[in-house]
Design a protein around this motif. Sequence first.
Motif, PDB file in Angstrom:
ATOM      1  N   VAL A   8       1.265  -1.227  -0.193  1.00 14.00           N
ATOM      2  CA  VAL A   8       0.385  -0.019   0.262  1.00 14.00           C
ATOM      3  C   VAL A   8       0.618   1.211   0.005  1.00 14.00           C
ATOM      4  CG1 VAL A   8      -1.701   1.051   1.432  1.00 14.00           C
ATOM      5  CG2 VAL A   8      -1.772  -0.989   1.511  1.00 14.00           C
ATOM      6  N   LEU A   9       0.354   2.502  -0.733  1.00 12.14           N
ATOM      7  CA  LEU A   9       1.106   3.784  -0.613  1.00 12.14           C
ATOM      8  C   LEU A   9       0.245   4.060  -0.214  1.00 12.14           C
ATOM      9  CD1 LEU A   9       3.160   5.139  -1.506  1.00 12.14           C
ATOM     10  CD2 LEU A   9       1.525   6.018  -4.177  1.00 12.14           C
ATOM     11  N   MET A  10       0.863   4.934   1.288  1.00 15.15           N
ATOM     12  CA  MET A  10       0.533   5.635   1.487  1.00 15.15           C
ATOM     13  C   MET A  10       0.278   6.967   1.768  1.00 15.15           C
ATOM     14  SD  MET A  10       0.288   3.930   5.171  1.00 15.15           S
ATOM     15  CE  MET A  10      -0.889   1.954   5.373  1.00 15.15           C
ATOM     16  N   VAL A  11      -0.366   8.284   1.991  1.00  8.68           N
ATOM     17  CA  VAL A  11      -0.121   9.493   1.144  1.00  8.68           C
ATOM     18  C   VAL A  11      -0.158  10.877   2.161  1.00  8.68           C
ATOM     19  CG1 VAL A  11      -0.335  11.197  -0.710  1.00  8.68           C
ATOM     20  CG2 VAL A  11      -0.374   9.096  -1.691  1.00  8.68           C
ATOM     21  N   CYS A  12       1.335  11.365   2.545  1.00  6.12           N
ATOM     22  CA  CYS A  12       0.679  12.094   4.077  1.00  6.12           C
ATOM     23  C   CYS A  12       1.323  13.289   4.353  1.00  6.12           C
ATOM     24  CB  CYS A  12       1.623  11.447   4.758  1.00  6.12           C
ATOM     25  SG  CYS A  12       0.643   9.207   5.888  1.00  6.12           S
ATOM     26  N   SER A  13       1.231  13.906   4.287  1.00  5.96           N
ATOM     27  CA  SER A  13       0.817  15.463   4.633  1.00  5.96           C
ATOM     28  C   SER A  13       2.089  15.670   6.160  1.00  5.96           C
ATOM     29  CB  SER A  13      -0.155  16.844   4.574  1.00  5.96           C
ATOM     30  OG  SER A  13      -0.371  16.683   3.694  1.00  5.96           O
TER      31      SER A  13
ATOM     32  N   ASP B  39      -4.673   9.535   2.092  1.00  9.52           N
ATOM     33  CA  ASP B  39      -4.911   8.367   1.425  1.00  9.52           C
ATOM     34  C   ASP B  39      -3.811   7.269   1.342  1.00  9.52           C
ATOM     35  OD1 ASP B  39      -6.101   7.805  -0.258  1.00  9.52           O
ATOM     36  OD2 ASP B  39      -5.801   8.666  -2.552  1.00  9.52           O
ATOM     37  N   GLU B  40      -4.126   6.067   1.342  1.00  4.85           N
ATOM     38  CA  GLU B  40      -4.275   4.928   0.967  1.00  4.85           C
ATOM     39  C   GLU B  40      -4.396   4.256  -0.044  1.00  4.85           C
ATOM     40  OE1 GLU B  40      -4.671   1.812   4.736  1.00  4.85           O
ATOM     41  OE2 GLU B  40      -5.692   3.971   5.487  1.00  4.85           O
ATOM     42  N   ILE B  41      -3.475   4.292  -1.138  1.00  3.89           N
ATOM     43  CA  ILE B  41      -3.495   3.137  -2.544  1.00  3.89           C
ATOM     44  C   ILE B  41      -3.175   1.704  -2.573  1.00  3.89           C
ATOM     45  CG2 ILE B  41      -3.034   3.869  -4.985  1.00  3.89           C
ATOM     46  CD1 ILE B  41      -2.852   6.864  -3.889  1.00  3.89           C
ATOM     47  N   LEU B  42      -4.089   0.915  -2.894  1.00  2.00           N
ATOM     48  CA  LEU B  42      -3.301  -0.393  -3.416  1.00  2.00           C
ATOM     49  C   LEU B  42      -2.636  -0.302  -4.019  1.00  2.00           C
ATOM     50  CD1 LEU B  42      -2.948  -3.198  -1.362  1.00  2.00           C
ATOM     51  CD2 LEU B  42      -4.727  -4.233  -3.237  1.00  2.00           C
ATOM     52  N   ILE B  43      -0.908  -1.156  -4.860  1.00  5.12           N
ATOM     53  CA  ILE B  43      -0.522  -0.753  -5.211  1.00  5.12           C
ATOM     54  C   ILE B  43      -0.094  -2.495  -6.005  1.00  5.12           C
ATOM     55  CG2 ILE B  43       2.240  -0.945  -5.861  1.00  5.12           C
ATOM     56  CD1 ILE B  43       2.889   1.055  -3.196  1.00  5.12           C
ATOM     57  N   ARG B  44      -0.840  -2.289  -7.051  1.00  6.34           N
ATOM     58  CA  ARG B  44      -0.837  -3.867  -7.450  1.00  6.34           C
ATOM     59  C   ARG B  44       0.331  -4.257  -8.447  1.00  6.34           C
ATOM     60  NH1 ARG B  44      -1.240  -5.683 -13.222  1.00  6.34           N
ATOM     61  NH2 ARG B  44      -2.391  -7.145 -13.651  1.00  6.34           N
TER      62      ARG B  44
END
Length: 161
Positions: free
Chosen positions: A71-76, A136-141
């Motif tokens: 998972v890619l976690m997008v943070c500030s 945001d949390e994005i599942l990486i394929r």
Amino acid sequence: MTSSALDEIDEGILYALQRDARGSTTTALGNRFGVSASTVSNRIDQLESDGIITGYQATVDYERAGFPLNVLMVCSAPVGERSELAHRVLDIPGVVNVRELMIGENNIRIETVGVSNDDLTRIATALPELGLVLKDEILIRDQYFQPLKQFRIDEDRTGEE
């Protein structure tokens, strides 16, 4: 040394190492570029000393290694603390990559791996404790890597692709 100071041999070495560092022997590279193995070794040492080569690492298929969630976690992060926080995130088990971006919002990208949703929740819960805001949390394929094509030496010169 800057990129403008790199010659074709340096660039060829960088390309070959990015493509397959483990399988690129100094002898094979020397033969390819028309120099001795010791010249290649000296060039690699210099590229490392100059900070152009910063390390060597294996590319891991985490799913096959038993970590099916990537998972890619997008943070500030506050801009003044961004670098420090990016380094501190690396201490969280399950974090495998952190990218610090030069933007105001969403300026930290954290790649994580886990076996279950609980692993990802543990990581996500730790981020605010460090001072990061999870956006945001994005599942990486899948991910794909390649060497920088500008380092590739013309095949006419080397006889190889």
